[in-house]
Design a protein around this motif. Structure first.
Motif, PDB file in Angstrom:
ATOM      1  N   ASP A 105     -22.572  73.225  -4.677  1.00  0.00           N
ATOM      2  CA  ASP A 105     -22.480  74.602  -4.190  1.00  0.00           C
ATOM      3  C   ASP A 105     -21.039  75.020  -3.896  1.00  0.00           C
ATOM      4  N   LEU A 106     -20.071  74.153  -4.182  1.00  0.00           N
ATOM      5  CA  LEU A 106     -18.677  74.506  -3.966  1.00  0.00           C
ATOM      6  C   LEU A 106     -18.130  75.286  -5.166  1.00  0.00           C
ATOM      7  N   PRO A 107     -17.146  76.157  -4.932  1.00  0.00           N
ATOM      8  CA  PRO A 107     -16.586  76.953  -6.043  1.00  0.00           C
ATOM      9  C   PRO A 107     -15.576  76.190  -6.902  1.00  0.00           C
ATOM     10  N   VAL A 108     -15.562  74.862  -6.816  1.00  0.00           N
ATOM     11  CA  VAL A 108     -14.780  74.007  -7.721  1.00  0.00           C
ATOM     12  C   VAL A 108     -15.712  72.906  -8.187  1.00  0.00           C
ATOM     13  N   LEU A 157      -6.258  72.683  -3.574  1.00  0.00           N
ATOM     14  CA  LEU A 157      -7.547  73.338  -3.767  1.00  0.00           C
ATOM     15  C   LEU A 157      -7.449  74.825  -3.439  1.00  0.00           C
ATOM     16  N   PRO A 158      -8.270  75.663  -4.087  1.00  0.00           N
ATOM     17  CA  PRO A 158      -8.272  77.094  -3.751  1.00  0.00           C
ATOM     18  C   PRO A 158      -8.570  77.308  -2.268  1.00  0.00           C
ATOM     19  N   ASP A 159      -7.967  78.341  -1.683  1.00  0.00           N
ATOM     20  CA  ASP A 159      -8.116  78.606  -0.255  1.00  0.00           C
ATOM     21  C   ASP A 159      -9.567  78.765   0.164  1.00  0.00           C
ATOM     22  N   GLU A 160     -10.388  79.339  -0.717  1.00  0.00           N
ATOM     23  CA  GLU A 160     -11.787  79.580  -0.329  1.00  0.00           C
ATOM     24  C   GLU A 160     -12.604  78.299  -0.221  1.00  0.00           C
ATOM     25  N   VAL A 161     -12.095  77.203  -0.793  1.00  0.00           N
ATOM     26  CA  VAL A 161     -12.829  75.937  -0.740  1.00  0.00           C
ATOM     27  C   VAL A 161     -12.655  75.244   0.606  1.00  0.00           C
ATOM     28  N   LEU A 162     -11.474  75.361   1.198  1.00  0.00           N
ATOM     29  CA  LEU A 162     -11.137  74.573   2.377  1.00  0.00           C
ATOM     30  C   LEU A 162     -12.104  74.774   3.550  1.00  0.00           C
ATOM     31  N   PRO A 163     -12.460  76.014   3.913  1.00  0.00           N
ATOM     32  CA  PRO A 163     -13.410  76.158   5.022  1.00  0.00           C
ATOM     33  C   PRO A 163     -14.770  75.517   4.738  1.00  0.00           C
ATOM     34  N   LEU A 164     -15.137  75.424   3.471  1.00  0.00           N
ATOM     35  CA  LEU A 164     -16.436  74.847   3.106  1.00  0.00           C
ATOM     36  C   LEU A 164     -16.452  73.327   3.265  1.00  0.00           C
ATOM     37  N   LEU A 165     -15.259  72.714   3.353  1.00  0.00           N
ATOM     38  CA  LEU A 165     -15.180  71.268   3.540  1.00  0.00           C
ATOM     39  C   LEU A 165     -15.223  70.868   5.011  1.00  0.00           C
ATOM     40  N   GLU A 166     -14.991  71.814   5.892  1.00  0.00           N
ATOM     41  CA  GLU A 166     -14.961  71.520   7.319  1.00  0.00           C
ATOM     42  C   GLU A 166     -16.290  70.911   7.767  1.00  0.00           C
ATOM     43  N   GLY A 167     -16.251  69.666   8.210  1.00  0.00           N
ATOM     44  CA  GLY A 167     -17.455  69.006   8.701  1.00  0.00           C
ATOM     45  C   GLY A 167     -18.376  68.456   7.635  1.00  0.00           C
ATOM     46  N   ARG A 168     -18.050  68.687   6.372  1.00  0.00           N
ATOM     47  CA  ARG A 168     -18.932  68.208   5.304  1.00  0.00           C
ATOM     48  C   ARG A 168     -18.703  66.734   4.986  1.00  0.00           C
ATOM     49  N   GLU A 183     -17.035  69.061  -8.910  1.00  0.00           N
ATOM     50  CA  GLU A 183     -16.973  67.828  -8.133  1.00  0.00           C
ATOM     51  C   GLU A 183     -15.750  67.011  -8.540  1.00  0.00           C
ATOM     52  N   ALA A 184     -15.419  67.011  -9.839  1.00  0.00           N
ATOM     53  CA  ALA A 184     -14.254  66.270 -10.316  1.00  0.00           C
ATOM     54  C   ALA A 184     -12.964  66.812  -9.704  1.00  0.00           C
ATOM     55  N   GLN A 185     -12.841  68.141  -9.593  1.00  0.00           N
ATOM     56  CA  GLN A 185     -11.662  68.742  -8.983  1.00  0.00           C
ATOM     57  C   GLN A 185     -11.553  68.358  -7.511  1.00  0.00           C
ATOM     58  N   LEU A 186     -12.678  68.385  -6.831  1.00  0.00           N
ATOM     59  CA  LEU A 186     -12.683  68.043  -5.405  1.00  0.00           C
ATOM     60  C   LEU A 186     -12.249  66.598  -5.189  1.00  0.00           C
ATOM     61  N   ARG A 187     -12.838  65.704  -5.964  1.00  0.00           N
ATOM     62  CA  ARG A 187     -12.514  64.283  -5.771  1.00  0.00           C
ATOM     63  C   ARG A 187     -11.064  63.987  -6.150  1.00  0.00           C
ATOM     64  N   ALA A 188     -10.535  64.716  -7.120  1.00  0.00           N
ATOM     65  CA  ALA A 188      -9.138  64.526  -7.508  1.00  0.00           C
ATOM     66  C   ALA A 188      -8.186  64.949  -6.390  1.00  0.00           C
ATOM     67  N   ALA A 189      -8.651  65.835  -5.505  1.00  0.00           N
ATOM     68  CA  ALA A 189      -7.828  66.318  -4.400  1.00  0.00           C
ATOM     69  C   ALA A 189      -7.957  65.453  -3.158  1.00  0.00           C
ATOM     70  N   LEU A 190      -8.799  64.434  -3.226  1.00  0.00           N
ATOM     71  CA  LEU A 190      -9.010  63.524  -2.111  1.00  0.00           C
ATOM     72  C   LEU A 190      -8.466  62.150  -2.462  1.00  0.00           C
ATOM     73  N   SER A 191      -8.378  61.282  -1.468  1.00  0.00           N
ATOM     74  CA  SER A 191      -7.804  59.957  -1.667  1.00  0.00           C
ATOM     75  C   SER A 191      -8.884  58.892  -1.703  1.00  0.00           C
ATOM     76  N   TRP A 192      -8.877  58.034  -2.751  1.00  0.00           N
ATOM     77  CA  TRP A 192      -9.789  56.880  -2.791  1.00  0.00           C
ATOM     78  C   TRP A 192      -9.456  55.913  -1.671  1.00  0.00           C
ATOM     79  N   ALA A 193      -8.179  55.588  -1.522  1.00  0.00           N
ATOM     80  CA  ALA A 193      -7.797  54.591  -0.530  1.00  0.00           C
ATOM     81  C   ALA A 193      -8.089  55.044   0.889  1.00  0.00           C
ATOM     82  N   ALA A 194      -8.080  56.349   1.131  1.00  0.00           N
ATOM     83  CA  ALA A 194      -8.392  56.861   2.461  1.00  0.00           C
ATOM     84  C   ALA A 194      -9.895  57.061   2.655  1.00  0.00           C
TER      85      ALA A 194
END
Length: 273
Positions: free
Chosen positions: A186-189, A249-260, A191-202
């Motif tokens: 349900d995100l506007p990006v 990530l696009p600005d509209e995505v960031l609030p949707l990640l809060e708490g997810r 899943e591959a884009q989202l995971r690329a913006a996150l860290s595996w090691a973290a």
């Protein structure tokens, strides 16, 4: 169900390099004024270990609190790191029980074995290997624990199949892990884009969703699967723990990640028959 990963070997190499460097530096995964290990286990529990034991933790929860270990049980810690939770488990199962640690990183195993020697622990053993191919016989373990490690593995389905294999009938699976709470579709990006913006090691880029976790455990044969949120991460938390690329990530995505993105405790049981 297998999580899509572009280069599993590259992921493993990056994880090994990151945590090998971290254990040598004595740094924890989550930072802050209070050490991760004290936050997770409490100062009183850590005080039960002898002076000189390295208590550095890279976890996101306290699977021991949920595992309800009993004297005489055999415990396996998947991704045991510096061995802190193996030593604590060994105390709880006592001299008639046994605690194994399994890790793929030499620096972690070196620290864990030194810790066991300092603690005088005779009912522990640290094994080198991947948690997707556990070097133990079928039906040899009563309890499996793990702390924020399964998310680091490219193929989680193999981990759950192996965990089921080594557990005795009636054995239990009690882990803490990073999990996405909700559907990423349900995100506007993508899943591959989202995971690329996150860290595996973290611990974030490889996290399963709650439904994926439940489904994979069930498909491996587990029953009574339960996932409980223990912490929800803010955007500041994600950035502080190594996901600097969130700014891409696009600005509209960031609030949707809060708490997810969450820490969860996950429990499941191997049936008696």
């Amino acid at each position: 169900m297998t999580q899509s990963v572009q280069d599993p070997m590259a992921v493993k190499a990056a994880v090994q390099a990151h945590y090998g460097k971290a254990i040598r530096a004595g740094s924890s995964c989550c930072g802050g004024e209070t050490s991760t290990e004290i936050l997770l286990h409490g100062a009183e529990t850590l005080a039960s270990l002898p002076e000189g034991v390295v208590t550095t933790s890279f976890g996101c929860g306290n699977p021991l609190a949920l595992a309800s270990l009993a004297p005489g049980e055999v415990v396996l810690d998947l991704g045991s790191g510096g061995g802190l939770e193996v030593l604590l488990a060994a105390q709880r199962v006592g001299p008639t029980g046994f605690a194994y640690g399994l890790d793929m990183t030499d620096a972690m195993l070196e620290t864990a074995r030194a810790n066991a020697s300092k603690a005088g622990a005779t009912n522990v053993d640290f094994l080198k290997g991947d948690i997707e191919a556990i070097p133990l016989p079928d039906h040899s373990v009563d309890v499996i624990i793990s702390n924020c490690v399964i998310n680091l593995v490219p193929d989680k389905s193999l981990v759950f199949q192996e965990a089921f294999r080594v557990l005795k009938p009636g054995g239990r699976f009690s882990v803490s892990d990073i999990v996405f709470d909700g559907d990423l579709a349900d995100l506007p990006v993508s899943e591959a884009q989202l995971r690329a913006a996150l860290s595996w090691a973290a611990c974030f880029a490889g996290a399963l969703t709650r439904n994926e976790y439940h489904t994979m455990l069930t498909e491996a044969g587990f029953e009574r699967v339960d996932l409980l949120v223990t912490q929800r991460y803010t955007l500041d938390d994600l950035r502080a723990q190594g996901s600097e690329m969130l700014v891409g990530l696009p600005d509209e995505v960031l609030p949707l990640l809060e708490g997810r993105v969450t820490s969860m405790t996950i429990t499941a049981w191997r049936p008696l028959a």
